[in-house]
Design a protein around this motif. Structure first.
Motif, PDB file in Angstrom:
ATOM      1  N   ILE A  27      22.194  35.041  36.163  1.00 49.21           N
ATOM      2  CA  ILE A  27      22.976  35.337  37.359  1.00 49.21           C
ATOM      3  C   ILE A  27      24.075  36.317  36.992  1.00 49.21           C
ATOM      4  CG2 ILE A  27      24.551  34.397  39.085  1.00 49.21           C
ATOM      5  CD1 ILE A  27      22.997  31.863  39.034  1.00 49.21           C
ATOM      6  N   TYR A  28      24.217  37.354  37.802  1.00 49.39           N
ATOM      7  CA  TYR A  28      25.283  38.331  37.625  1.00 49.39           C
ATOM      8  C   TYR A  28      26.122  38.323  38.895  1.00 49.39           C
ATOM      9  CZ  TYR A  28      22.390  39.972  33.798  1.00 49.39           C
ATOM     10  OH  TYR A  28      21.651  40.055  32.655  1.00 49.39           O
ATOM     11  N   ILE A  29      27.419  38.111  38.738  1.00 48.79           N
ATOM     12  CA  ILE A  29      28.333  38.118  39.870  1.00 48.79           C
ATOM     13  C   ILE A  29      29.085  39.437  39.834  1.00 48.79           C
ATOM     14  CG2 ILE A  29      30.298  36.997  40.958  1.00 48.79           C
ATOM     15  CD1 ILE A  29      29.368  34.411  39.622  1.00 48.79           C
ATOM     16  N   ILE A  30      28.931  40.220  40.884  1.00 53.44           N
ATOM     17  CA  ILE A  30      29.547  41.539  40.952  1.00 53.44           C
ATOM     18  C   ILE A  30      30.743  41.453  41.897  1.00 53.44           C
ATOM     19  CG2 ILE A  30      29.213  43.936  41.581  1.00 53.44           C
ATOM     20  CD1 ILE A  30      26.206  43.480  41.004  1.00 53.44           C
ATOM     21  N   GLU A  31      31.911  41.795  41.403  1.00 59.29           N
ATOM     22  CA  GLU A  31      33.116  41.812  42.219  1.00 59.29           C
ATOM     23  C   GLU A  31      33.585  43.246  42.356  1.00 59.29           C
ATOM     24  OE1 GLU A  31      36.107  39.293  40.625  1.00 59.29           O
ATOM     25  OE2 GLU A  31      34.899  37.481  40.800  1.00 59.29           O
ATOM     26  N   PHE A  32      33.938  43.617  43.546  1.00 58.66           N
ATOM     27  CA  PHE A  32      34.471  44.944  43.809  1.00 58.66           C
ATOM     28  C   PHE A  32      35.987  44.877  43.783  1.00 58.66           C
ATOM     29  CE2 PHE A  32      30.277  44.868  45.787  1.00 58.66           C
ATOM     30  CZ  PHE A  32      29.710  45.993  45.204  1.00 58.66           C
ATOM     31  N   GLU A  33      36.631  46.026  43.711  1.00 57.62           N
ATOM     32  CA  GLU A  33      38.096  46.059  43.581  1.00 57.62           C
ATOM     33  C   GLU A  33      38.801  45.417  44.772  1.00 57.62           C
ATOM     34  OE1 GLU A  33      39.729  49.844  42.665  1.00 57.62           O
ATOM     35  OE2 GLU A  33      38.264  50.236  41.099  1.00 57.62           O
ATOM     36  N   GLY A  34      38.325  45.614  45.950  1.00 55.56           N
ATOM     37  CA  GLY A  34      38.983  45.079  47.137  1.00 55.56           C
ATOM     38  C   GLY A  34      38.674  43.626  47.419  1.00 55.56           C
ATOM     39  N   ASP A  35      37.795  43.007  46.655  1.00 54.82           N
ATOM     40  CA  ASP A  35      37.381  41.632  46.918  1.00 54.82           C
ATOM     41  C   ASP A  35      38.382  40.590  46.449  1.00 54.82           C
ATOM     42  OD1 ASP A  35      35.140  42.507  48.102  1.00 54.82           O
ATOM     43  OD2 ASP A  35      33.784  42.048  46.452  1.00 54.82           O
ATOM     44  N   THR A  36      39.123  40.886  45.410  1.00 53.03           N
ATOM     45  CA  THR A  36      40.037  39.885  44.862  1.00 53.03           C
ATOM     46  C   THR A  36      41.472  40.243  45.208  1.00 53.03           C
ATOM     47  OG1 THR A  36      40.180  41.075  42.771  1.00 53.03           O
ATOM     48  CG2 THR A  36      38.510  39.355  42.942  1.00 53.03           C
ATOM     49  N   ILE A  37      42.304  39.252  45.211  1.00 50.90           N
ATOM     50  CA  ILE A  37      43.723  39.449  45.476  1.00 50.90           C
ATOM     51  C   ILE A  37      44.414  39.701  44.147  1.00 50.90           C
ATOM     52  CG2 ILE A  37      45.830  38.397  46.368  1.00 50.90           C
ATOM     53  CD1 ILE A  37      44.060  36.704  48.176  1.00 50.90           C
ATOM     54  N   GLU A  38      45.052  40.831  44.078  1.00 52.30           N
ATOM     55  CA  GLU A  38      45.755  41.169  42.848  1.00 52.30           C
ATOM     56  C   GLU A  38      47.186  40.686  42.953  1.00 52.30           C
ATOM     57  OE1 GLU A  38      45.362  45.279  41.881  1.00 52.30           O
ATOM     58  OE2 GLU A  38      43.236  45.300  42.341  1.00 52.30           O
ATOM     59  N   LYS A  39      47.660  40.013  41.937  1.00 51.13           N
ATOM     60  CA  LYS A  39      49.025  39.508  41.923  1.00 51.13           C
ATOM     61  C   LYS A  39      49.922  40.539  41.239  1.00 51.13           C
ATOM     62  CE  LYS A  39      47.676  34.699  41.778  1.00 51.13           C
ATOM     63  NZ  LYS A  39      47.747  33.459  41.056  1.00 51.13           N
ATOM     64  N   ASP A  40      51.029  40.799  41.882  1.00 50.39           N
ATOM     65  CA  ASP A  40      51.988  41.723  41.299  1.00 50.39           C
ATOM     66  C   ASP A  40      52.789  40.994  40.226  1.00 50.39           C
ATOM     67  OD1 ASP A  40      51.214  43.757  42.987  1.00 50.39           O
ATOM     68  OD2 ASP A  40      52.655  43.197  44.538  1.00 50.39           O
ATOM     69  N   VAL A  41      52.777  41.543  39.055  1.00 51.97           N
ATOM     70  CA  VAL A  41      53.528  40.956  37.941  1.00 51.97           C
ATOM     71  C   VAL A  41      54.835  41.729  37.832  1.00 51.97           C
ATOM     72  CG1 VAL A  41      53.540  40.450  35.492  1.00 51.97           C
ATOM     73  CG2 VAL A  41      51.387  40.358  36.770  1.00 51.97           C
ATOM     74  N   LYS A  42      55.933  41.021  38.049  1.00 50.30           N
ATOM     75  CA  LYS A  42      57.263  41.656  37.969  1.00 50.30           C
ATOM     76  C   LYS A  42      57.814  41.463  36.577  1.00 50.30           C
ATOM     77  CE  LYS A  42      58.215  41.093  42.822  1.00 50.30           C
ATOM     78  NZ  LYS A  42      59.108  40.566  43.827  1.00 50.30           N
ATOM     79  N   LYS A  43      58.299  42.521  36.043  1.00 53.25           N
ATOM     80  CA  LYS A  43      58.874  42.448  34.686  1.00 53.25           C
ATOM     81  C   LYS A  43      60.373  42.534  34.752  1.00 53.25           C
ATOM     82  CE  LYS A  43      54.840  44.312  32.441  1.00 53.25           C
ATOM     83  NZ  LYS A  43      54.305  45.348  31.609  1.00 53.25           N
TER      84      LYS A  43
END
Length: 110
Positions: free
Chosen positions: A94-110
């Motif tokens: 099984i191969y799970i393909i995720e596209f860039e817009g599919d996941t929620i990206e969390k902003d990492v504050k430094k």
């Protein structure tokens, strides 16, 4: 000593005992009674909210019943298991393909 307001129309209106009874009754019914206007508004809002919940849950029950009918077919069970739980046969990969817009990206504050 005479009352200078006695001949005024508003004084006659306010000195009427029926006006006082009506004002007292209205105030009592709107603010103080167990079945006051505000209590009715609160209860009406609760009724509307419960009716909305009822519609939502009835729709969810209908969707679940359709899914149950679909899952009575063995091919549908296999399809559901593959899509939902990523199950596979022993000879498969099984191969799970995720596209860039599919996941929620969390902003990492430094």
């Amino acid at each position: 000593m005479t009352n200078r307001f006695k001949d005024k129309p508003w004084f006659k209106f306010l000195s009427n005992k029926y006006v006082w009874v009506l004002l007292f009754f209205s105030t009592w019914m709107i603010f103080l009674d167990n079945y006051s206007y505000f209590d009715h508004r609160f209860l009406d809002n609760q009724i509307n909210e419960l009716e909305d919940n009822k519609k939502y849950y009835q729709e969810e029950i209908r969707k679940d019943q359709e899914n149950i009918k679909k899952l009575k077919n063995p091919q549908q069970i296999e399809k559901y298991a593959r899509e939902k739980y990523y199950m596979k046969k022993d000879s498969e990969d099984i191969y799970i393909i995720e596209f860039e817009g599919d996941t929620i990206e969390k902003d990492v504050k430094k």
